[in-house]
Design a protein around this motif. Structure first.
Motif, PDB file in Angstrom:
ATOM      1  N   ALA A 295      -8.584  13.058  -0.018  1.00 45.59           N
ATOM      2  CA  ALA A 295      -8.641  13.281   1.482  1.00 45.59           C
ATOM      3  C   ALA A 295      -9.904  13.661   2.139  1.00 45.59           C
ATOM      4  CB  ALA A 295      -7.446  14.296   1.719  1.00 45.59           C
ATOM      5  N   THR A 296     -10.582  14.327   1.324  1.00 40.37           N
ATOM      6  CA  THR A 296     -12.029  14.776   1.992  1.00 40.37           C
ATOM      7  C   THR A 296     -12.871  13.444   2.228  1.00 40.37           C
ATOM      8  OG1 THR A 296     -13.037  15.244  -0.350  1.00 40.37           O
ATOM      9  CG2 THR A 296     -11.690  16.901   0.709  1.00 40.37           C
ATOM     10  N   THR A 297     -12.669  12.407   1.497  1.00 43.09           N
ATOM     11  CA  THR A 297     -13.467  11.038   1.556  1.00 43.09           C
ATOM     12  C   THR A 297     -12.616  10.194   2.713  1.00 43.09           C
ATOM     13  OG1 THR A 297     -12.172   9.832   0.098  1.00 43.09           O
ATOM     14  CG2 THR A 297     -13.850  11.085  -0.698  1.00 43.09           C
ATOM     15  N   GLY A 298     -11.844  10.695   3.342  1.00 35.57           N
ATOM     16  CA  GLY A 298     -10.815   9.926   4.290  1.00 35.57           C
ATOM     17  C   GLY A 298     -10.149   9.260   3.664  1.00 35.57           C
ATOM     18  N   ARG A 299      -9.519   9.359   2.519  1.00 39.28           N
ATOM     19  CA  ARG A 299      -8.310   8.644   2.062  1.00 39.28           C
ATOM     20  C   ARG A 299      -7.118   9.483   1.898  1.00 39.28           C
ATOM     21  NH1 ARG A 299      -9.831   3.463   0.045  1.00 39.28           N
ATOM     22  NH2 ARG A 299     -12.012   3.254   0.086  1.00 39.28           N
ATOM     23  N   HIS A 300      -6.058   8.987   2.556  1.00 38.73           N
ATOM     24  CA  HIS A 300      -4.950   9.787   2.614  1.00 38.73           C
ATOM     25  C   HIS A 300      -3.792   9.202   1.730  1.00 38.73           C
ATOM     26  CE1 HIS A 300      -6.598  12.654   5.367  1.00 38.73           C
ATOM     27  NE2 HIS A 300      -7.009  11.806   5.921  1.00 38.73           N
ATOM     28  N   LEU A 301      -3.652   9.503   0.452  1.00 39.49           N
ATOM     29  CA  LEU A 301      -2.588   8.824  -0.439  1.00 39.49           C
ATOM     30  C   LEU A 301      -1.410   9.206  -0.207  1.00 39.49           C
ATOM     31  CD1 LEU A 301      -5.490   9.080  -2.053  1.00 39.49           C
ATOM     32  CD2 LEU A 301      -4.158   9.108  -4.068  1.00 39.49           C
ATOM     33  N   VAL A 302      -0.396   8.165  -0.425  1.00 40.17           N
ATOM     34  CA  VAL A 302       0.913   8.510  -0.196  1.00 40.17           C
ATOM     35  C   VAL A 302       1.832   7.809  -1.546  1.00 40.17           C
ATOM     36  CG1 VAL A 302       0.537   7.991   2.450  1.00 40.17           C
ATOM     37  CG2 VAL A 302       1.131   5.803   0.681  1.00 40.17           C
ATOM     38  N   ASP A 303       2.824   8.258  -1.667  1.00 44.63           N
ATOM     39  CA  ASP A 303       3.840   8.026  -2.724  1.00 44.63           C
ATOM     40  C   ASP A 303       4.274   6.660  -2.354  1.00 44.63           C
ATOM     41  OD1 ASP A 303       5.888   7.497  -4.329  1.00 44.63           O
ATOM     42  OD2 ASP A 303       5.927   9.677  -4.774  1.00 44.63           O
ATOM     43  N   PRO A 304       4.210   5.658  -3.255  1.00 45.65           N
ATOM     44  CA  PRO A 304       4.641   4.276  -2.999  1.00 45.65           C
ATOM     45  C   PRO A 304       6.202   4.166  -2.569  1.00 45.65           C
ATOM     46  CG  PRO A 304       4.019   4.298  -4.978  1.00 45.65           C
ATOM     47  CD  PRO A 304       3.561   5.599  -4.657  1.00 45.65           C
ATOM     48  N   ALA A 305       6.926   5.135  -3.074  1.00 47.76           N
ATOM     49  CA  ALA A 305       8.522   5.267  -2.917  1.00 47.76           C
ATOM     50  C   ALA A 305       8.894   5.719  -1.429  1.00 47.76           C
ATOM     51  CB  ALA A 305       9.055   6.109  -3.834  1.00 47.76           C
TER      52      ALA A 305
END
Length: 406
Positions: A295-305
């Protein structure tokens, strides 16, 4: 902790141009399972130029390598993949996996003694069906390792991939040749046997678990139309959510394929391609730490479900996850509608978004390494979660690569 992470990101950024160039270089020289000699020399050469001692052809695998840094503290393995696919090259983006892992490993190595940890950069060939990680695990590559990580390109930033178990098989059908016009009654058509087996599998698909997958191709179908084919061959992938459910599916698939031979008056020979790939035990605490750093790189990961966008596939990283706590997050390099294993995805793997993924992936992994080195509680939490996951799935019995004691 914040200072350490800033220093690690600076180490990645300092090498950014070289990492991207290496990604492009691997992309431009696609190599298949266990043939990744160019990538092997490129990556090991960079590691040596950076001052790391590298073991080439490690663990008796020609295109594997290992480099280590640090003398004390938690040991984190960063895994690099660099094999390509037939015809469509790096359509799975392993050039990004290799160089993001390289960047994270080099950054961590530069600060290992200062921060009090150990890093292992492990070059793992032949993910696309060869099972390189399994062979390395069986030969001790994960001994002493506390956690393992890598990132994989995709169309979205995902906390995990839906990794399911797989076992491949080759089946050879044998019949009898004859002139297809003059004496067809004297022939036994091996291609018919293969086709009937294929159709039987197609009928089986209605009655398998929703998460199971069966797909195959004909790799030989005869020599000339006016000769009854005396020989045919097919290559099949049989997949199921877990190795245990896979063992229930395999005999059903085999019965279909063998029925084709019986119906056509032919014989068949079956060879299961070892090793089988296991499902993935995604480590919760480790994944949460990676997601926070990404997230600190600007990428906000999500759960595919949660977003209805699963990426289903198989990888020998699943086998690794049965040995040590491990993560396999996905990093976006293409629009969501672009599927991996396509020529379009290969183009994106060398594009601007792919280059950003190399750097962002390296930084997110390097920062997660800092968490593991400086927060002993995270290592303990990852181990506890791993123990619970193994208990939930019934342990490591029957999992290729997981039997060797660490």
């Amino acid at each position: 902790m914040d200072d350490a992470k800033q220093q690690l990101c600076a180490e990645v950024e300092r090498r950014a141009e070289r990492l991207v160039a290496a990604s492009h270089d691997i992309w431009e020289h696609p190599e298949l399972n266990f043939e990744e000699r160019y990538a092997h020399e490129l990556l090991t050469g960079i590691l040596e130029e950076e001052g790391l001692e590298v073991e080439r052809s490690a663990y008796e695998v020609e295109t594997a390598f290992v480099a280590r840094a640090g003398s004390d503290g938690p040991t984190v393995a960063v895994l690099c993949e660099y094999d390509a696919l037939p015809e469509i090259g790096h359509a799975c983006g392993h050039n990004i996996i290799a160089t993001a892992g390289l960047g994270a490993g080099l950054a961590a190595a530069a600060l290992a003694d200062t921060l009090g940890g150990r890093v292992v950069v492990l070059g793992t060939p032949a993910e696309e069906g060869g099972g390189g990680k399994v062979f390395l695990a069986e030969r001790g590559a994960l001994e002493g390792v506390d956690v393992a990580m890598m990132v994989h390109p995709a169309g979205m930033d995902l906390i995990r991939m839906d990794v399911i178990a797989i076992h491949q098989l080759h089946i050879d059908y044998h019949g009898a040749a004859a002139h297809a016009a003059a004496f067809p009654h004297k022939g036994r058509n091996a291609l018919d046997a293969a086709v009937l087996g294929y159709n039987a599998v197609a009928a089986l698909r209605q009655h398998i678990l929703p998460g199971e997958r069966i797909h195959g191709i004909f790799t030989h179908g005869g020599d000339k139309p006016n000769i009854v084919p005396k020989y045919a061959q097919a290559h099949w992938y049989v997949r199921s959510p877990t190795l245990r459910s896979l063992e229930d599916l395999k005999p059903r698939v085999l019965a279909c394929l063998e029925a084709g031979a019986a119906a056509a008056g032919c014989t068949c020979e079956v060879q299961w391609d070892d090793p089988a790939y296991a499902d993935m035990l995604d480590n919760g605490p480790l994944g949460a730490a990676y997601a926070a750093n990404a997230a600190t790189t600007g990428r906000h990961l999500v759960d595919p479900a949660d977003v209805g966008a699963p990426v289903v596939g198989s990888t020998d990283m699943g086998n690794v996850s049965y040995v040590v706590p491990a993560i396999h997050p996905m990093i976006a390099v293409a629009p969501p509608e672009i599927s991996i294993h396509t020529p379009e995805f290969a183009t994106h793997a060398r594009g601007e978004a792919g280059d950003r993924a190399v750097i962002d992936g390296a930084k997110a992994m390097a920062m997660t390494i800092a968490d593991l080195w400086l927060d002993a509680g995270l290592v303990d939490a990852a181990r506890e979660a791993h123990t619970a996951d193994l208990a939930r799935v019934g342990g490591t019995d029957g999992v290729p690569g997981a039997s060797r004691k660490r």
